[in-house]
Design a protein around this motif. Structure first.
Motif, short mmCIF file in Angstrom:
data_model
loop_
_atom_site.label_atom_id
_atom_site.label_comp_id
_atom_site.label_asym_id
_atom_site.label_seq_id
_atom_site.Cartn_x
_atom_site.Cartn_y
_atom_site.Cartn_z
N VAL A 1 -0.17 6.83 4.61
CA VAL A 1 -0.99 5.61 5.02
C VAL A 1 -1.31 5.83 6.63
CG1 VAL A 1 -1.00 3.24 4.97
CG2 VAL A 1 0.09 4.26 3.32
N VAL A 2 -2.45 5.65 6.98
CA VAL A 2 -2.80 5.73 8.59
C VAL A 2 -3.00 4.28 8.76
CG1 VAL A 2 -4.13 6.45 10.30
CG2 VAL A 2 -3.71 7.80 8.15
N VAL A 3 -2.30 3.90 9.98
CA VAL A 3 -2.57 2.29 10.57
C VAL A 3 -2.77 2.42 11.92
CG1 VAL A 3 -1.18 1.31 9.15
CG2 VAL A 3 -0.03 1.99 11.16
N PRO A 4 -3.74 1.61 12.43
CA PRO A 4 -4.19 1.74 14.02
C PRO A 4 -2.70 1.18 14.91
CG PRO A 4 -5.62 0.38 12.82
CD PRO A 4 -4.65 0.55 11.91
N GLU A 5 -2.66 1.75 16.08
CA GLU A 5 -1.91 1.50 16.79
C GLU A 5 -1.90 -0.12 17.54
OE1 GLU A 5 -0.29 2.88 21.51
OE2 GLU A 5 -1.27 4.36 19.84
N ARG A 6 -3.02 -0.65 17.47
CA ARG A 6 -2.97 -2.00 17.86
C ARG A 6 -3.60 -3.08 16.94
NH1 ARG A 6 -5.47 -0.87 24.06
NH2 ARG A 6 -3.56 0.38 24.77
N ARG A 7 -3.36 -4.21 16.97
CA ARG A 7 -4.04 -5.31 16.21
C ARG A 7 -3.59 -4.88 14.53
NH1 ARG A 7 -7.20 -4.86 20.42
NH2 ARG A 7 -8.63 -3.73 19.40
N ALA B 1 8.02 -4.92 5.70
CA ALA B 1 7.10 -3.84 4.99
C ALA B 1 7.89 -2.81 4.20
CB ALA B 1 6.25 -3.03 6.14
N TRP B 2 9.06 -2.63 4.84
CA TRP B 2 10.01 -1.84 4.15
C TRP B 2 10.54 -2.46 2.80
CZ3 TRP B 2 12.05 2.81 4.42
CH2 TRP B 2 12.11 3.60 5.63
N LYS B 3 10.84 -3.77 2.86
CA LYS B 3 11.38 -4.34 1.68
C LYS B 3 10.18 -4.60 0.76
CE LYS B 3 13.12 -8.47 2.08
NZ LYS B 3 13.20 -9.71 2.60
N THR B 4 8.95 -4.67 0.85
CA THR B 4 7.81 -4.71 0.02
C THR B 4 7.56 -3.29 -0.57
OG1 THR B 4 6.73 -6.54 1.30
CG2 THR B 4 5.39 -5.40 -0.44
N GLY C 1 11.61 0.70 -1.34
CA GLY C 1 12.24 1.95 -0.96
C GLY C 1 11.48 3.04 -0.88
N THR C 2 10.02 2.90 -1.07
CA THR C 2 9.00 4.24 -1.09
C THR C 2 8.78 4.56 0.17
OG1 THR C 2 7.23 2.81 -1.45
CG2 THR C 2 8.22 3.64 -3.15
N ALA C 3 8.99 3.57 1.20
CA ALA C 3 8.52 3.96 2.67
C ALA C 3 9.46 5.17 3.00
CB ALA C 3 8.89 2.85 3.44
N VAL D 1 0.85 -1.06 -0.12
CA VAL D 1 -0.07 0.17 -0.19
C VAL D 1 0.82 1.16 -0.04
CG1 VAL D 1 -1.47 1.16 1.42
CG2 VAL D 1 -1.96 -1.04 1.06
N VAL D 2 1.94 1.31 0.88
CA VAL D 2 2.75 2.63 0.73
C VAL D 2 3.34 2.61 -0.42
CG1 VAL D 2 5.12 3.23 1.65
CG2 VAL D 2 3.57 2.07 3.09
N ARG D 3 3.74 1.62 -1.26
CA ARG D 3 4.26 1.67 -2.56
C ARG D 3 3.47 2.51 -3.77
NH1 ARG D 3 7.56 -3.27 -5.78
NH2 ARG D 3 8.27 -2.11 -7.23
#
Length: 313
Positions: free
Chosen positions: A193-199, A207-210, A213-215, A181-183
């Motif tokens: 991108v927004v993610v919840p803090e839990r779960r 995630a960085w690898k997928t 480099g766009t992260a 999604v970041v890519r």
């Protein structure tokens, strides 16, 4: 007697001991400043607001908190992480390691990138660090990721003079989906991108690898409560669009994608949670003529981001 004469004197002017303060009080204070410079005046407030807008800069990363540091273990995983640009602080190398081709390549990548400490450690120490995992003599330490705050993504859009284009993930737990999604957000001009803090998946090495480099240039914000974060976006004029297989609106019919929008993607199995779904302004479905029941988060987000970018072109 002399003192009494001074007190009884009828001479005009400042009296002894006044320091001339009365005379100063009669002096003029200069011309009245323009309305833009008078504190409290409506025009002064407008001018200050314009100045803040002109000088606004992206908020510093880290307001959303930090993740824990992470260890990448094993020769191939360490090499892949270094090759894909995963942030790293230290590369631990086992003493008297069998210096094969993969080890040499990992050491070369670490040296070329710079800023990575090279530490030699005995095998028992690496065993302790990795809780007995098969590290094969190489361990890479990934520093904590500094998350943005959800409001930072609105600030980034304002700095560009663009309508916000944001993706929020609800219940997505696979870091590879987050990286994908970041890519996609980076590819289609999104603001983060927004993610919840839990779960929820976080910015791990996977995630960085997928993200390929766009992260490094696309912020990920972490929300303590995703529903409240989406409600704050709505108050800021952002339309919240949730993806659902049973959505009321088809993607190609949604005009809101041309303006400020936050796209919410749920998990592949459960979809949107109840509260998040109720917060959305629209529940949108992606037409799938092939009959597939659902798409994973990375693919679904990419399709909607492409449609939003096409509308904005």
């Amino acid at each position: 007697m002399a003192a009494n004469n001074r007190r009884m004197s009828g001479k005009k002017g400042a009296q002894v001991g006044s320091g001339g303060q009365r005379r100063k009080g009669l002096e003029g204070k200069g011309p009245t400043p323009p309305a833009e410079m008078r504190k409290g005046h409506k025009k002064n407030r407008i001018a200050n607001a314009k100045a803040r807008q002109t000088t606004r800069r992206p908020a510093p990363r880290g307001r959303g908190g930090k993740s824990a540091s992470e260890l990448v273990v094993g020769r191939n995983p360490v090499y892949e992480a270094l090759r894909e640009g995963v942030p790293a602080s230290t590369l631990y190398v086992q003493q008297f390691i069998d210096n094969d081709e993969r080890v040499r390549e990992a050491l070369q990548l670490a040296a070329e990138r710079g800023g990575i400490n090279l530490m030699e450690a005995p095998r028992p120490e690496l065993d302790r660090m990795t809780n007995g995992l098969n590290h094969q003599g190489l361990v890479l330490q990934v520093p904590p990721y500094e998350y943005a705050h959800p409001e930072d993504l609105l600030d980034a859009a304002a700095d560009e003079g663009a309508d916000p284009l944001i993706v929020a993930l609800d219940g997505v737990t696979d870091p590879r989906n987050l990286g994908a999604v970041v890519r996609s957000v980076s590819a289609f001009g999104g603001h983060g991108v927004v993610v919840p803090e839990r779960r929820a998946a976080g910015m791990t090495a996977g995630a960085w690898k997928t993200s390929a480099g766009t992260a490094a240039r696309t912020p990920v914000a972490r929300a303590t409560n995703l529903t409240r974060a989406l409600e704050a976006y709505k108050k800021a004029g952002v339309v919240v669009v949730g993806l659902a297989a049973d959505g009321d609106v088809e993607l190609t019919e949604l005009e809101a994608l041309a303006g400020p929008v936050a796209i919410v993607v749920g998990s592949e199995g459960k979809g949107l949670s109840r509260l998040v779904g109720e917060t959305c302004d629209f529940r949108v479905r992606i037409p799938m003529p092939g009959g597939a029941e659902s798409l994973n988060a990375g693919v679904a987000a990419g399709i909607v981001l492409y449609e939003a970018a096409r509308r904005r072109a």
